[in-house]
Design an enzyme around this catalytic site. Sequence first.
Site, PDB file in Angstrom:
ATOM      1  N   HIS A  14       6.300 -15.059  23.957  1.00  0.00           N
ATOM      2  CA  HIS A  14       6.036 -14.042  23.479  1.00  0.00           C
ATOM      3  C   HIS A  14       6.255 -13.866  22.001  1.00  0.00           C
ATOM      4  O   HIS A  14       6.236 -14.788  21.275  1.00  0.00           O
ATOM      5  CB  HIS A  14       7.320 -13.077  23.793  1.00  0.00           C
ATOM      6  CG  HIS A  14       7.184 -12.715  25.257  1.00  0.00           C
ATOM      7  ND1 HIS A  14       7.145 -11.547  25.872  1.00  0.00           N
ATOM      8  CD2 HIS A  14       7.422 -13.410  26.593  1.00  0.00           C
ATOM      9  CE1 HIS A  14       7.040 -11.552  27.107  1.00  0.00           C
ATOM     10  NE2 HIS A  14       7.254 -12.824  27.632  1.00  0.00           N
ATOM     11  N   ASN A  50       1.629 -14.533  24.527  1.00  0.00           N
ATOM     12  CA  ASN A  50       1.539 -13.014  24.345  1.00  0.00           C
ATOM     13  C   ASN A  50       1.030 -12.480  23.354  1.00  0.00           C
ATOM     14  O   ASN A  50       1.566 -12.792  22.186  1.00  0.00           O
ATOM     15  CB  ASN A  50       2.745 -12.379  25.087  1.00  0.00           C
ATOM     16  CG  ASN A  50       3.303 -12.661  26.314  1.00  0.00           C
ATOM     17  OD1 ASN A  50       2.580 -13.323  26.993  1.00  0.00           O
ATOM     18  ND2 ASN A  50       4.110 -11.659  26.629  1.00  0.00           N
ATOM     19  N   ASP A 101      12.736  -8.531  32.704  1.00  0.00           N
ATOM     20  CA  ASP A 101      13.318  -9.091  31.414  1.00  0.00           C
ATOM     21  C   ASP A 101      14.602  -8.569  31.089  1.00  0.00           C
ATOM     22  O   ASP A 101      15.017  -7.277  31.006  1.00  0.00           O
ATOM     23  CB  ASP A 101      12.528  -8.279  30.155  1.00  0.00           C
ATOM     24  CG  ASP A 101      13.064  -8.873  28.704  1.00  0.00           C
ATOM     25  OD1 ASP A 101      14.162  -9.456  28.701  1.00  0.00           O
ATOM     26  OD2 ASP A 101      12.580  -8.439  27.758  1.00  0.00           O
ATOM     27  N   ASP A 123       4.230  -6.470  31.799  1.00  0.00           N
ATOM     28  CA  ASP A 123       5.138  -6.912  30.552  1.00  0.00           C
ATOM     29  C   ASP A 123       6.554  -6.501  30.319  1.00  0.00           C
ATOM     30  O   ASP A 123       6.569  -5.402  30.453  1.00  0.00           O
ATOM     31  CB  ASP A 123       4.096  -6.837  29.508  1.00  0.00           C
ATOM     32  CG  ASP A 123       4.479  -7.498  28.213  1.00  0.00           C
ATOM     33  OD1 ASP A 123       5.329  -8.696  28.262  1.00  0.00           O
ATOM     34  OD2 ASP A 123       4.363  -6.931  27.021  1.00  0.00           O
ATOM     35  N   HIS A 124       7.178  -7.059  30.255  1.00  0.00           N
ATOM     36  CA  HIS A 124       8.773  -6.630  29.855  1.00  0.00           C
ATOM     37  C   HIS A 124       9.277  -5.865  30.954  1.00  0.00           C
ATOM     38  O   HIS A 124       9.554  -4.600  30.586  1.00  0.00           O
ATOM     39  CB  HIS A 124       8.859  -6.183  28.475  1.00  0.00           C
ATOM     40  CG  HIS A 124       8.801  -7.130  27.299  1.00  0.00           C
ATOM     41  ND1 HIS A 124       9.727  -8.235  27.252  1.00  0.00           N
ATOM     42  CD2 HIS A 124       7.714  -7.406  26.747  1.00  0.00           C
ATOM     43  CE1 HIS A 124       9.368  -8.751  26.164  1.00  0.00           C
ATOM     44  NE2 HIS A 124       8.274  -8.667  25.822  1.00  0.00           N
ATOM     45  N   GLU A 165      13.063 -14.269  31.458  1.00  0.00           N
ATOM     46  CA  GLU A 165      13.255 -14.621  29.853  1.00  0.00           C
ATOM     47  C   GLU A 165      14.429 -15.035  29.747  1.00  0.00           C
ATOM     48  O   GLU A 165      15.507 -14.418  30.093  1.00  0.00           O
ATOM     49  CB  GLU A 165      13.013 -13.273  29.145  1.00  0.00           C
ATOM     50  CG  GLU A 165      13.079 -13.684  27.583  1.00  0.00           C
ATOM     51  CD  GLU A 165      12.397 -12.542  26.670  1.00  0.00           C
ATOM     52  OE1 GLU A 165      11.347 -11.960  26.811  1.00  0.00           O
ATOM     53  OE2 GLU A 165      13.181 -12.440  25.527  1.00  0.00           O
ATOM     54  N   SER A 186       2.451  -2.875  29.753  1.00  0.00           N
ATOM     55  CA  SER A 186       3.908  -2.726  29.397  1.00  0.00           C
ATOM     56  C   SER A 186       4.251  -1.516  30.201  1.00  0.00           C
ATOM     57  O   SER A 186       3.394  -0.564  30.670  1.00  0.00           O
ATOM     58  CB  SER A 186       4.008  -2.655  28.114  1.00  0.00           C
ATOM     59  OG  SER A 186       3.679  -1.452  27.407  1.00  0.00           O
ATOM     60  N   GLY A 234       6.027  -7.828  17.278  1.00  0.00           N
ATOM     61  CA  GLY A 234       5.507  -6.544  16.033  1.00  0.00           C
ATOM     62  C   GLY A 234       4.860  -7.541  14.944  1.00  0.00           C
ATOM     63  O   GLY A 234       4.683  -8.701  15.061  1.00  0.00           O
ATOM     64  N   ASP A 239      -0.240  -8.889  21.367  1.00  0.00           N
ATOM     65  CA  ASP A 239      -0.449  -7.274  21.518  1.00  0.00           C
ATOM     66  C   ASP A 239      -0.514  -6.823  20.102  1.00  0.00           C
ATOM     67  O   ASP A 239      -1.655  -6.117  19.910  1.00  0.00           O
ATOM     68  CB  ASP A 239       0.843  -6.667  22.017  1.00  0.00           C
ATOM     69  CG  ASP A 239       0.611  -5.329  22.381  1.00  0.00           C
ATOM     70  OD1 ASP A 239      -0.424  -4.641  21.927  1.00  0.00           O
ATOM     71  OD2 ASP A 239       1.728  -4.480  22.594  1.00  0.00           O
TER      72      ASP A 239
HETATM   73  P1  13P Z   1       3.030  -9.563  19.671  1.00  0.00           P
HETATM   74  O1  13P Z   1       3.852  -8.300  19.027  1.00  0.00           O
HETATM   75  O2  13P Z   1       3.398 -10.642  18.673  1.00  0.00           O
HETATM   76  O3  13P Z   1       1.697  -9.117  19.640  1.00  0.00           O
HETATM   77  O4  13P Z   1       3.646  -9.924  20.820  1.00  0.00           O
HETATM   78  C1  13P Z   1       3.369  -9.467  22.079  1.00  0.00           C
HETATM   79  C2  13P Z   1       4.184  -9.621  23.099  1.00  0.00           C
HETATM   80  O5  13P Z   1       5.129 -10.675  23.096  1.00  0.00           O
HETATM   81  C3  13P Z   1       4.051  -8.773  24.498  1.00  0.00           C
HETATM   82  O6  13P Z   1       5.008  -9.063  25.437  1.00  0.00           O
HETATM   83  O1  G3H Z   2       6.500  -6.717  23.801  1.00  0.00           O
HETATM   84  C1  G3H Z   2       6.014  -5.626  23.755  1.00  0.00           C
HETATM   85  C2  G3H Z   2       4.760  -5.460  24.040  1.00  0.00           C
HETATM   86  O2  G3H Z   2       3.903  -5.457  22.415  1.00  0.00           O
HETATM   87  C3  G3H Z   2       4.367  -4.110  24.299  1.00  0.00           C
HETATM   88  O3  G3H Z   2       4.565  -2.924  23.374  1.00  0.00           O
HETATM   89  O4  G3H Z   2       5.905  -1.772  24.771  1.00  0.00           O
HETATM   90  O5  G3H Z   2       4.733  -0.836  22.781  1.00  0.00           O
HETATM   91  O6  G3H Z   2       3.660  -1.194  25.117  1.00  0.00           O
HETATM   92  P1  G3H Z   2       4.668  -1.511  24.094  1.00  0.00           P
HETATM   93 ZN    ZN Z   3       6.880  -9.810  24.735  1.00  0.00          ZN
END
Ligand code: 13P
Ligand code: G3H
Ligand code: ZN
Length: 315
Positions: free
Chosen positions: A210, A253, A103, A81-82, A133, A48, A180, A255
């Site tokens: 996601h 996805n 994104d 990511d994003h 997205e 990210s 989250g 995280d």
């Molecule tokens: P979670 O917060 O459900 O793990 O999703 C992660 C995500 O979508 C990262 O792009």
């Molecule tokens: O979608 C977000 C991911 O969980 C990445 O989280 O931006 O805190 O690294 P972050």
């Molecule tokens: Zn995401």
Amino acid sequence: MIVTTKELFKAAYGKYALGAYNINNLEQAMGLFRGNLDSQAPFIIQISRGARKYTHKLMLEGLIRGADQVFPEAIFAVHLDHGDEETCYDCVESGFYSSVMIDASHEPYEENIAITKRVVDAAHAKGIVVEAELGQLGGVEEHVKVDEANAKLTDPKQARDFVERSGCDSLAVAIGTSHGAFKFSGSQSLHFDVLSDIQKELPGFPLVMHGSSSVPQEEVARINAAGGRLLGARGVDANQFRQAAKLGVTKVNIDTDGRLVWTRVHREYFLEHPENFDMRPPGKVFMAEYAKFIAAKNEKLGSKGELDAVRKILG
Ligand code: 13P
Ligand code: G3H
Ligand code: ZN
């Protein structure tokens, strides 16, 4: 070996989904590679913008290059990511990322198409693939906070128009998940009806889910028993991944669940070893636990045992 997500999606489409795991540090990198090799799975590493800034963007890159040498059998894609437009261009120029996500889903529809198309043109010129997205997930990302009531599910007809006009290679769709540890204030529900309609509009086109962490209740209970305060945390039922994969989801996805493993290991470790001040003992426990977590996730996703098949396809 670093490959593009496009190559991985070709092997997976309709059969299983690839785990796309966010990492931030050395211990996650080690656990990630071990867990994927233990379960013989191809995978996607996600970085990210926050992860790039945590130390320096070159630090994670160095870690992954190192892991690629330590684990030469691993087959994986490296994905932003994003991303915003500027970060996408930076990753495209870096020569390291094989895939980027632009994104712009929070922008008006036509603007989302225009931004995505600019990134697609720049990325494709370098052989890099692009995830975009459409629709809006609830939850928190680093740049936007969307409450559940304002989350917008992806419109299937618009999805087709969006893909045709933007030229993106895969599409993140909003089907009821959110980012989250606090998903679903009501009962948990993925909108498979919407997903199925999207697949009808975009047959054979890779879709991305996601916000797919499961937030295991046992993990949350252990964290809270060791001094944490995660109240009301809940996630997606991992038993639904296979059904989603049949409907075109090729990338899932994750995280938050990895962060929960980290939190549980460290809270429990320091509670049980109050005299300790060395980061390596809990770090070792975490790497082993994270590897186990990854292998178990890959089983739910169906990617477990698919490494050889992917190797053969790649030739
Ligand atoms: P979670 O917060 O459900 O793990 O999703 C992660 C995500 O979508 C990262 O792009
Ligand atoms: O979608 C977000 C991911 O969980 C990445 O989280 O931006 O805190 O690294 P972050
Ligand atoms: Zn995401």
